[in-house]
Write an enzyme that holds these catalytic residues in place. Structure first.
Site, PDB file in Angstrom:
ATOM      1  CG  HIS A 163      -1.993   0.956   1.283  1.00  0.00           C
ATOM      2  ND1 HIS A 163      -1.802   2.287   1.592  1.00  0.00           N
ATOM      3  CD2 HIS A 163      -3.326   0.808   1.063  1.00  0.00           C
ATOM      4  CE1 HIS A 163      -2.971   2.910   1.564  1.00  0.00           C
ATOM      5  NE2 HIS A 163      -3.904   2.045   1.240  1.00  0.00           N
ATOM      6  CG  ASP A 264      -0.174  -2.766   5.893  1.00  0.00           C
ATOM      7  OD1 ASP A 264      -1.148  -2.830   6.675  1.00  0.00           O
ATOM      8  OD2 ASP A 264      -0.249  -2.217   4.779  1.00  0.00           O
ATOM      9  CD  GLN A 267      -7.340  -5.023   3.542  1.00  0.00           C
ATOM     10  OE1 GLN A 267      -8.290  -5.778   3.719  1.00  0.00           O
ATOM     11  NE2 GLN A 267      -7.504  -3.745   3.241  1.00  0.00           N
ATOM     12  CE  LYS A 290      -7.827  -0.671   5.536  1.00  0.00           C
ATOM     13  NZ  LYS A 290      -8.716  -0.144   4.509  1.00  0.00           N
ATOM     14  CB  CYS A 475      -3.659   3.090  -1.724  1.00  0.00           C
ATOM     15  SG  CYS A 475      -4.680   4.530  -1.391  1.00  0.00           S
TER      16      CYS A 475
END
Length: 520
Positions: A163, A264, A267, A290, A475
């Protein structure tokens, strides 16, 4: 073809309780709902009534089908009530007051920190720093740790699938320090090439920055690696075709050359069990919005010794110990990195979201979205029912009505169901690894259809069918350039989605494709 200009949406609410009977989970005081009009009971059917926003019509009279969960998730009633209750009963500034409201607000704020720590299995809540979002969390590490530890010639390893939030801060840090960015390519299965990663790592590598799950390529898990995470062992090539990266292994490789690792997890945290101690990650970031929580808050996990050695990111109130005219001393983490009045209500809402997800169980959510489920039949489902799934008792429900057939979670995992239905659409190109016996795709598909702009697809799906998907580069422009496209469409599911949502989406997509084909 130029993209169609969308019009403003309008909507009306439906009655979310019109065909639903409520029952209580024995492990939680919150209510889930069961439809009395169907024999199929999935986690999506059970939880969907807890999300008021899903029960509405958009663009006139179209039932909303929300498939944009990788961009942001919807919020359950319990989170909405937690926010309302905070502002109605406890609103005050934290840490600096002795009166009742301030003490109560401080208690709720710090309790939320403890909930985050427990949710990702941090060893201490002081390893959790609240930020505005995951982007700010990465910038905090880049400016505080990066500018203090990187020097000319040092190397930062990333993948081209990251991202922008995980790329741009390190470009800035590299420009300021003379460090060098090295990028990991994706392989023929369109996942980061971990064979090349081992070749990139050296004693010059100071930091590895990688996504746990890609927001474009989806996520999956190799079946033989276990459901709670990748076991540290020799990794077979087939394991790397899953688009959830084996972070335990990557962290071990990085640590062997003296490098730190930033994960990261935006997700992954909303969809699966994430254990920072098991991963042994040095830093990990995620966003509230999220994971069914409010916008405006995210968090950074950092190992205690690293946070304690890092200088402040922002200066101001709250992050200080003492202030003099010529210098200041700083508070210990996490306060050192939380300058000014924080997002208190949002933290409380995040804590409520974690309560909700924990009551369901992250393993149950992961299984519903990823793994094959077992069908169970019973002539009368009243009283206590224990449903065993993959030899694991995952659900005990006190039913308030009889059903002829009870099906836990669904006959096919959402991820596979989405992919197998989407791949049948003519002239479609789906990005990321294909599902197989060993590779389980996640409930996310980015795709393009020949000669149709993804924004045109998304616009007609919304305006004519009420289906919400995402279009654009998500992104992730470097990844899209590698894929030789400017943009893609993306459908992404969460645990409150159902197979019926997928069916509605596929039908609408086929009709939309037929509509555009009329102009060829």
């Amino acid at each position: 073809m130029e993209a169609v200009v969308p019009k403003l949406a309008s909507f009306t609410f439906l009655n979310p309780n019109s065909t639903l009977r409520r029952f209580s989970s024995p492990s939680s005081s919150s209510c889930l709902c069961l439809s009395s009009s169907t024999d199929a009971v999935s986690l999506g059917h059970l939880t969907r009534p807890d999300f008021p926003i899903l029960h509405q019509q958009v663009n006139g009279s179209k039932k909303l089908v929300y498939l944009d969960n990788a961009a942001t998730s919807q919020k359950p009633i319990s989170v909405l009530k937690a926010l309302q209750n905070y502002y109605e009963a406890h609103n005050s500034n934290v840490h600096r007051g002795v009166h009742y409201l301030s003490a109560k607000a401080t208690e709720e704020y710090e309790l939320a920190r403890k909930k985050v720590a427990a949710f990702i299995n941090a060893s201490d809540s002081r390893e959790i720093v609240f930020t505005r979002n995951a982007t700010e969390a990465i910038n905090l590490v880049a400016y505080s740790w990066g500018l203090s530890n990187l020097k000319s010639g040092d190397e930062i390893v990333l993948s081209i699938a990251e991202h922008h939030s995980a790329i741009v801060p390190w470009q800035i840090a590299a420009q300021k320090t003379g460090a060098v960015l090295k990028f990991l390519d994706i392989n023929e299965d369109e996942v980061p090439d971990l064979t090349k990663l081992r070749e990139l790592l050296s004693r010059n590598t100071k930091l590895v920055v990688l996504h746990h799950v890609s927001n474009v390529l989806g996520r999956g898990k190799s079946e033989d690696l276990g459901v709670f995470g990748f076991r540290l062992r020799r990794v077979e090539e087939e394991d790397w075709k899953a688009s959830v990266l084996p972070m335990e292994v990557i962290v071990n490789w990085a640590h062997n050359v003296g490098a730190k690792v930033l994960v990261d997890a935006c997700q992954s945290v909303p969809h699966m069990v994430v254990d920072v101690q098991g991963l042994d990650a040095d830093f990990l970031v995620a966003s509230s919005h999220k994971m069914c929580g409010p916008t405006g808050i995210g968090f950074l996990y950092g190992k205690s010794d690293l946070l304690s050695a890092m200088p402040p990111f922002l200066g101001g109130g709250e992050m200080i110990s003492d202030v003099f005219l010529d210098h200041s001393t700083y508070a210990d983490p996490p306060s050192r990195f939380e300058a000014g009045t924080p997002a208190i209500g949002e933290a409380v809402g995040l804590g409520a979201a974690i309560d909700y997800l924990s009551a369901i169980g992250m393993q149950r959510i992961h299984e519903y979205e990823i793994f094959q489920d077992i069908e169970m039949h019973t002539s009368t489902c009243t009283g206590w029912v224990s449903i065993c799934h993959l030899s694991l008792s995952i659900l005990n429900i006190k039913l308030e009505l009889g059903l002829q057939h009870l099906i836990c979670c669904g006959l096919m995992e959402l991820a596979k169901y989405l992919y197998e239905n989407l791949v049948s659409v003519p002239n479609i190109r789906i990005y990321g690894p294909k599902p197989s016996e060993n590779v389980h795709r996640g409930a996310l598909c980015s795709f393009n259809i020949e000669d149709i702009h993804p924004t045109d697809l998304a616009t007609i799906l919304d305006q004519q069918h009420g289906v919400a998907i995402r279009s654009g580069h998500h992104c992730a422009q470097p990844l899209h350039r590698h894929l030789r496209v400017n943009a893609s469409a993306r459908a992404s599911l969460h645990f409150y989605n159902t197979k019926e949502d997928v069916d509605d989406f596929i039908q609408a997509l086929n009709e939309t494709v037929s509509f555009f084909n009329m102009f060829k």
